[in-house]
Design an enzyme around this catalytic site. Sequence first.
Site, PDB file in Angstrom:
ATOM      1  N   GLU A   1       0.836  -1.220   0.000  1.00  0.00           N
ATOM      2  CA  GLU A   1       0.000   0.000   0.000  1.00  0.00           C
ATOM      3  C   GLU A   1       0.864   1.262   0.000  1.00  0.00           C
ATOM      4  OE1 GLU A   1      -3.832  -1.793   2.402  1.00  0.00           O
ATOM      5  OE2 GLU A   1      -2.285  -0.784   3.575  1.00  0.00           O
TER       6      GLU A   1
ATOM      7  N   CYS B   1     -10.555  -0.103   7.930  1.00  0.00           N
ATOM      8  CA  CYS B   1     -10.092   1.225   8.343  1.00  0.00           C
ATOM      9  C   CYS B   1     -10.778   2.345   7.575  1.00  0.00           C
ATOM     10  CB  CYS B   1      -8.576   1.319   8.185  1.00  0.00           C
ATOM     11  SG  CYS B   1      -7.971   0.864   6.546  1.00  0.00           S
TER      12      CYS B   1
END
Length: 653
Positions: free
Chosen positions: A319, A415
């Site tokens: 990421e 998240c």
Amino acid sequence: MKHTQTGLMRPVNLKYVKVTDAFWSPWQALVKDTIISYQWDALNDRIPGAAPSHTIDNFEIAAGKKEGQHYGMVFQDSDLYKWMETVSYVLAANRDEKWEKVMDEVIELLEQAQEEDGYLNTYFTVSHPEEKWTNLKDDHELYCAGHLIEAAVAYYEATGKEKIIRIVGQLVDHIMTVLGPEPGKKRGYPGHPEIELALIKLYRVTKEEKYLQLCQFFIDERGKQSPHYYDVEIEQRGDDQVQRGVHNYDYFQAHLPMREQTTAEGHSVRAVYLYSGIVDLAVELSDDELLQVSRTLWENTVNKRMYITGGIGSSAYQERFTVDYDLPNDRAYTETCAAIALIFWAQRMIQVDGHARYADIMERALYNGALSGISLDGKRYFYVNPLEVWPHTANHRHDMHTVKTTRQPWFGCACCPPNIARLLASLGEYIYSANDTEAYVHLFIGSETQFDFNNQTVCLKQRTDYPWEGKANFTVSAAQPVDFTLNIRQPEWCQQATVQLNGQTLSYTTNKGYIKLQRTWHPGDQLTLEMEMPINIVHAHPEVRENAGKVALQRGPIVYCLEEADNGRNLHDIHLAQDASVQSTFEPSLLNGVTVLTGKAYRTDSTHVPDQLYTTQVYPKIPFEFKAIPYYTWANRGEGEMLVWLRSDQTTS
């Protein structure tokens, strides 16, 4: 370390901003009326077909209220904390007995789950108590603590209730018995930054210097070598020594001491949370050297590693950021949380430098990279936000498994959903700033706020149809005439603007991208800003190889895309005409009401394509009228292709 006093402004507190906007008020109502309830159900595993959360179960197990094993990610607690922060922002605007009662019950549950020494983390309490504080690099203990601190500060500011502040105070006191520069303590810092900015928030409401000092320790200790703390941890745990080495620590932004870093590296969300904390710390310490580090990292991020949507972090692998100009469209990771974190960072940089370029990026990420992460009904989410999607490919290639062609009801790693919720709920904090003599308007969002100048309160009311129209009206209200400077951002996309005061055109100057109006304001003064809002044909830097020969369409702050629902399949075949003459039209019944773009394009005449893979034949083109919709609204009408960057002759002069 050089310290200099900087003349700073502060965002206007959320309690003093009432959003009354045609575009954003429905989003905030959605948070209040739908999203909070939906996400509370998700945290309690009451949504059929959604990925399980078990977050509340984890806390009840840790509190001894039920039996069971911890479920989910090591950072599962943070999903609840971000939800709590969202509720707190809603309560700051409108006290609600139902949700305040739920919050108080949740806080009581946290108190029950907290250990006697102040430790609070359900993963370690339930499953691995012997491993506390042994793997700061990977295990997110400080990350979870940071999100709890943010929730605590938000709830305290909304209600004045101190119980949650006492809970986080005990937690931080415990942390300071384990970590710090003193003999016998571990010189560790979080693998996932977040607690840094949270500690500054806690410091600002409590004035306790120890929170500022702990933040400074985490930032100054980060990336120190000989030995590297993460190597020390690995050795103490007896882990495979292959994991050692600075070469992999750029993922954690720990490859160099913070003051030596010049490029945005590693996991994009971690990076930008860290950079936000750096700005906060630098402001409190008047540390110009640290501010300059942030400026350098900012320039690298937004000029070489950011998408047109304000998305950052191009690679699904870790990421992360990769290298300059590596911005693939179909594999763009651009996590929703990363765009949100960029907004946090931008807002902080505005206060430091007072320059509109930060607000321009904040706005770009807000309307595009962040808002795309949530469906129009608030119940489905994107974790990954690519700039082109071909479901026929994305649904079948293992190297594109992170690209979802429709939004999801929840995630195992959830998240992003509560993160976008807390952003929408706290939107009022991003519109205005002020210092002793000046007020700043950063965003064009219908709202009411107030400032204090010369011992009197000045109220400012903004009315606008932004982002669809470029006109904003401001009304100044005060008990008597008052001197102050009103600074209104002139966006980067706007080349022409006119300002009228009480119907009379004003001449004005700009400073750092803000229209600067220094005068004596009288009660009832009416100010009108009219910004030309052309349809801009946007070109990428020539080193962004993915976009060679392509253009993107933008009107005002809104980036546009083509979707299969309007233009049919095989969007890559569409070619924007040289004489496209793109037009804009508002369609009130489409996608909750949006301005669409239409214009002349060409595509291959499929009736003349032979059934062979390669040929020397030149395929004939036929004209058709394309239709582009705001990027943030794509995938709200079912699965289909989507494309931001179009082939075009307009890339040459």
